[in-house]
Write a protein that holds these residues in place. Structure first.
Motif, PDB file in Angstrom:
ATOM      1  N   PHE A 127       0.807  -1.218   0.000  1.00  0.00           N
ATOM      2  CA  PHE A 127       0.000   0.000   0.000  1.00  0.00           C
ATOM      3  C   PHE A 127       0.845   1.275   0.000  1.00  0.00           C
ATOM      4  N   VAL A 130      -0.532   3.729  -2.499  1.00  0.00           N
ATOM      5  CA  VAL A 130      -1.859   4.169  -2.069  1.00  0.00           C
ATOM      6  C   VAL A 130      -1.735   5.195  -0.950  1.00  0.00           C
ATOM      7  N   ALA A 151      -8.568   0.516   3.091  1.00  0.00           N
ATOM      8  CA  ALA A 151      -7.976  -0.260   1.997  1.00  0.00           C
ATOM      9  C   ALA A 151      -7.497  -1.582   2.569  1.00  0.00           C
ATOM     10  N   LEU A 177     -10.765  -0.927  -2.022  1.00  0.00           N
ATOM     11  CA  LEU A 177     -10.451   0.445  -1.639  1.00  0.00           C
ATOM     12  C   LEU A 177     -11.768   1.177  -1.501  1.00  0.00           C
ATOM     13  N   PRO A 199      -3.253  -3.845  -4.871  1.00  0.00           N
ATOM     14  CA  PRO A 199      -3.339  -2.416  -4.567  1.00  0.00           C
ATOM     15  C   PRO A 199      -2.771  -1.512  -5.650  1.00  0.00           C
ATOM     16  N   ALA A 202      -5.121   0.657  -7.836  1.00  0.00           N
ATOM     17  CA  ALA A 202      -5.877   1.791  -7.301  1.00  0.00           C
ATOM     18  C   ALA A 202      -5.463   3.104  -7.955  1.00  0.00           C
TER      19      ALA A 202
END
Length: 476
Positions: A127, A130, A151, A177, A199, A202
């Protein structure tokens, strides 16, 4: 105490300890990572790992076969033996199972050539991008909007072995998400959810821009009464409606006259036109981006799923074709008129029976266009964001109720002109299918209400006539 370090060791130890006629062992190694944020600040993050073991033991009982199922976390050889003994004791004490069938053989299951591979994992490092993008969005919002969300990435490595020689492995990544934005005084809220296999898929920036646009729509507030409205459902809302219909589309209940898929006078509604437009509704374990287990993984038996079917291949299954109902779900044992375990199945009343997969797709031939395109062609109607608190009111008609949430907008002359109050709605997904007048492009989407249980869907945005907003909701 001998420790079992790999899922394969657990499977083989359990099968070696078995003393009854047939045994199935399912081991799931789970790896999880997640982020949470609230009030425009990251709050928590974490990593978790776990292992669950299910033993299905079968034993002769009267003129049939009984099953005993036990599921829990075990780490040692002694614990595995105790788990097997408990499952076998349950099978010996049980009555013959109504869903009994011969356990799946390697010839029927196919070759599981990757059974020897290690479990796959995730970590909080997945992540990193993100988190960085969220930081940019939070700084960009300043004091005008607040950010909330979650998330998550879960990777399940499933190992299935049986006393017949079946050895199968499936790795299932499941991610989501969820982003929520509110204006400074909390008078308006907007939400977006995404299903992610990884991830890295995203796009936080694009999502934040859309959330900001929706908060802009809410700067004008309009009160509307309850009533029937032409309504644009985004893919996530359509998914939440159809998932419940998918769960209840069982051959046995339909044949017995207990469901919305039962025909008056007896039997199931196979061949009935459910949708005005020629939609296709199907499940497909190989659908790109929505891949799911291509074989049965059943930790318990239900009205349409059987522990005796563990390892049985699941191909693509068509449920609705060109708007007509063509199949309902069920186990091998219910498909009593089939000529063999691998033959096309039909129930005793002739209803085609198929195995349900862990995804659902609706498409329409030649359909194209986004939510914005449907808005542009709307004279007057409502645009929903999401639904929540969905409950079944009448299983016989599939009448459902729920609430709108995080943005209902009024569309006039092809433009969103403001946000309106929330509603309680009452409608059946079968009525929705019959009232669809326009369909957009099918996209992968996250079903907000059922996301904890069923995340792999692909749906289009649709225009629905006479959507029943039964009362005004004071929730904001």
């Amino acid at each position: 105490m001998t420790q079992l370090s790999t899922p394969q060791e657990v499977v083989e130890a359990a099968l070696a300890a078995a003393t009854t006629k047939g045994t199935v062992v399912i081991v799931t190694d789970r790896s999880e990572a997640n982020l949470r944020w609230a009030n425009s600040s990251l709050t928590t993050n974490g990593e978790m790992s776990s292992r669950s073991v299910t033993v299905v033991a079968t034993s002769p009982s009267g003129d049939g076969t009984a099953s005993g199922v036990v599921d829990r976390t075990v780490t040692s050889a002694a614990q595995v033996r105790a788990l097997v003994e408990e499952a076998e004791a349950g099978a010996r004490a049980a009555e013959a199972a109504s869903d009994a069938a011969p356990l799946v053989t390697p010839e029927l299951a196919g070759v599981g050539s990757d059974f020897g591979l290690k479990p796959e994992t995730t970590s909080i490092g997945a992540f990193a991008d993100v988190a960085a993008d969220l930081g940019e969005a939070m700084r960009g919002g300043g004091a005008t909007r607040l950010h909330f969300g979650f998330a998550e990435q879960v990777v399940d490595s499933v190992y299935l072995g049986s006393s017949t020689g079946v050895r199968l492995r499936h790795v299932q990544p499941t991610g989501r998400l969820e982003m929520n934005a509110k204006n400074a005084d909390w008078s308006a809220s907007s939400y977006l959810g995404f299903t992610l296999r990884d991830p890295s898929e995203a796009d936080v920036g694009a999502a934040d821009a859309e959330l900001t646009r929706r908060l802009g729509w809410a700067e004008r507030s309009i009160d509307l009464p309850a009533g029937r409205y032409e309504t644009i459902l985004p893919p996530t809302a359509l998914a939440d409606l159809l998932i419940y219909a998918y769960w209840l589309a069982e051959a046995k209940a339909a044949d017995e006259g207990r469901s919305a898929f039962s025909r008056k006078g007896g039997g199931a509604r196979i061949g009935d036109q459910l949708a005005t437009l020629p939609v296709e509704i199907f499940s497909d374990p190989g659908r790109p981006g929505l891949e799911c287990a291509p074989f049965v993984v059943a930790r318990t038996s239900s009205s349409d799923t059987s522990v005796f079917d563990n390892g049985l291949p699941i191909p693509r299954q068509d449920w609705v074709s060109r708007g007509k109902l063509v199949a309902l779900s069920g186990s091998r044992s219910y498909a009593s008129t089939a000529s063999g375990p691998s033959a096309p199945a039909a129930s005793a009343s002739g209803t085609p029976v198929r195995l349900a997969a862990d995804n659902l797709i609706l498409e329409a031939p030649g359909a194209s266009g986004s939510v914005d395109d449907l808005v542009a062609s709307t004279s007057r109607g409502l645009l929903l964001s999401t639904m929540w608190y969905i409950r079944i009111v009448d299983p016989q008609t599939l009448l459902m109720t729920g609430l709108t949430r995080d943005g209902v907008y009024l569309v006039e002359d092809g433009e969103v002109v403001g946000a309106v109050n929330n509603f309680r709605w009452n409608i059946s997904p079968l009525d929705v299918l019959n009232r669809i007048t326009e369909i957009g492009e099918t996209v992968r989407c996250y079903p907000r209400e059922w996301g904890d249980f069923f995340t792999r869907t692909a749906m289009p945005p649709v225009r629905v006539s006479d959507f029943n907003m039964s009362s005004v909701s004071q929730a904001r």
